[in-house]
Write an enzyme that holds these catalytic residues in place. Structure first.
Site, mmCIF file in Angstrom:
data_model
loop_
_atom_site.group_PDB
_atom_site.id
_atom_site.type_symbol
_atom_site.label_atom_id
_atom_site.label_comp_id
_atom_site.label_asym_id
_atom_site.label_seq_id
_atom_site.Cartn_x
_atom_site.Cartn_y
_atom_site.Cartn_z
ATOM 1 N N CYS A 118 28.108 -7.744 -65.412
ATOM 2 C CA CYS A 118 28.397 -8.728 -64.368
ATOM 3 C C CYS A 118 27.275 -9.743 -64.221
ATOM 4 O O CYS A 118 27.491 -10.843 -63.698
ATOM 5 C CB CYS A 118 28.653 -8.035 -63.033
ATOM 6 S SG CYS A 118 27.282 -6.989 -62.476
ATOM 7 N N GLU B 276 16.083 -1.229 -61.984
ATOM 8 C CA GLU B 276 17.256 -0.344 -61.868
ATOM 9 C C GLU B 276 17.610 0.251 -63.236
ATOM 10 O O GLU B 276 17.466 -0.414 -64.264
ATOM 11 C CB GLU B 276 18.444 -1.119 -61.268
ATOM 12 C CG GLU B 276 18.863 -2.374 -62.046
ATOM 13 C CD GLU B 276 19.866 -2.077 -63.136
ATOM 14 O OE1 GLU B 276 20.435 -0.972 -63.132
ATOM 15 O OE2 GLU B 276 20.079 -2.947 -63.997
ATOM 16 N N SER C 17 16.452 -7.277 -64.597
ATOM 17 C CA SER C 17 17.650 -7.111 -63.777
ATOM 18 C C SER C 17 17.502 -7.794 -62.421
ATOM 19 O O SER C 17 16.397 -8.073 -61.966
ATOM 20 C CB SER C 17 17.947 -5.625 -63.556
ATOM 21 O OG SER C 17 18.283 -4.990 -64.767
#
Length: 431
Positions: A50, A114, A109
């Site tokens: 995404c 993460e 990220s």
């Protein structure tokens, strides 16, 4: 052989534009195969999440590789090349290895550090490997990137630092007990915060998780949704449940405390347990707080989160400082490959033949204008690239086989690469 990447990511594109360049999981293998069929592309992996869509490739030439990566994106997503040129960020060689290491560890990220991206990268590589679009170089590079990311997450554990007060509260409970099996957790209030606490707690290994809400149907529905060791209890059983609990989390929007000192009679939570009060105003009165051996409210947890942020920034800096060493390690491995000088010799000799032939042709056709000369040069280079791509792929892949030395020697003799053969022999002896 050169390493390259082309990236569309959240740093440069808003979600509205990123959403136009997402590969569906079901079509990713076909996309890998199609990209691999482009000229100049020897190996490739496509990562699509995404927050980013990225093409990683081993190419036989940098300028042609850059062109065909972008052309592939333009064709797949039906976008003009000019638009792709505006949106896509590309890099090559050490920049690509560095970028891959940072992406895989989560350093690039949106939520820095993460671990989710590691699983996504492993899946992207597995799909490409199954589609047979990876080979000697990427099999090693992605293995090293995965190993490095796992080592960084194990060493620094950035993801374990709480990002919200509810997470911080559960972390405090875990630290308090050490071992959660057999412990009984009571969650009072199943609104948005309480429900999130319940979902997170359900994976932590508690012996029992009891949910209480003024509207029992709400607690029942959440307990049914989560299942496992989670069950609901009636609001009228508050005193009994409080005294049976080892740990309590309160998340009730109330003007008055819901747990009073008078309620705490034979409670284990008084002597050995812990209470996390997420209520504003506080859900536990001052008399009860005085009796508890361990109690944290919103302000206490906010201080923990501030400390976590400082610790996280420090850990992120430490992780980033280790990336160059991982990149150098892969570079050393790549330079040690005996196939590298052979492929370089094949390319150089092919370009020399192409250049000599072009010069001879231009001398015989002096009437050609600059545009016609450019067209001829472009097509001659295309012919050469197509002819040597197959041999490059074959010799690269065969160099990892048990009888690699025989394959490389045979290849050198066929093409008359004495210099490359000598270099390969020297590198073999040095190893």
């Amino acid at each position: 052989m050169y390493l390259m990447h082309a990236s569309l990511n959240y740093h440069d594109l808003p979600i509205e534009e990123r959403s136009q360049f997402v590969f569906n999981k079901d079509e990713l293998a076909d996309a890998d195969v199609m990209l691999n069929q482009e000229k100049s592309i020897l190996e490739n992996v496509i990562l699509s999440t995404c927050n980013r869509t990225e093409l990683y490739a081993v190419v036989d030439q940098l300028h042609t590789g850059r062109y065909y990566l972008r052309r592939f994106l333009a064709n797949w997503f039906h976008v003009d090349m000019a638009r792709i040129d505006e949106l896509v960020d590309t890099g090559s060689e050490t920049d690509t290895v560095t970028h891959l290491m940072r992406v895989t560890t989560g350093l690039d990220s949106m939520i820095v550090g993460e671990p989710q991206i590691l699983g996504q990268m492993k899946q992207a590589f597995a799909i490409a490997q199954k589609a047979q679009t990876t080979g000697l170089i990427f099999n090693e590079l992605f293995k090293e990137a995965t190993t490095f990311a796992k080592r960084m997450h194990t060493k620094y554990r950035v993801s374990e630092l709480s990002k919200s007060t509810s997470q911080a509260g559960l972390h405090q409970i875990k630290q308090h007990f050490g071992q959660l099996s057999g412990q009984r957790l009571l969650i009072i209030g199943t609104g948005m915060i309480g429900a999130q606490v319940a979902r997170n707690a359900s994976t932590m290994g508690f012996g029992q998780i009891i949910l209480m809400n003024r509207t029992k149907e709400t607690a029942d529905a959440l307990a049914d949704e989560i299942g496992g060791v989670v069950r609901a209890s009636d609001w009228s059983q508050m005193t009994d449940e409080v005294n049976r609990a080892d740990a309590i989390v309160t998340a009730v929007g109330a003007t008055m405390p819901i747990i009073s000192g008078k309620m705490l009679t034979t409670s284990d939570v008084v002597s050995d347990g812990i209470v996390i009060d997420l209520g504003v105003p506080q859900n536990v009165d001052t008399e009860a707080v005085a009796k508890l051996s361990c109690y944290d409210n919103i302000d206490d947890l906010s201080d923990i989160l501030d400390d976590n942020q400082l610790a996280k920034h420090h850990m992120i800096d430490q992780m980033a400082a280790e990336v160059p060493a991982a990149v150098a390690e892969f570079d050393d491995w790549q330079r040690s490959l005996p196939v590298v000088p052979i492929i370089r010799e094949l390319r150089e000799s092919s370009l020399e033949i192409e250049s000599n032939t072009y010069d001879s042709l231009m001398r015989k056709l002096p009437q050609l204008d600059s545009h016609e000369r450019k067209v001829i040069s472009k097509h001659m280079k295309s012919i050469v690239n197509q002819m040597i791509k197959g041999p490059i792929v074959q010799i690269k892949d065969s160099s990892s086989e048990p009888d690699a030395a025989e394959h490389l020697d045979f290849f050198c003799r066929i093409f008359g690469f004495d210099r490359a053969y000598q270099q390969r022999e020297q590198m073999t002896h040095e190893k």
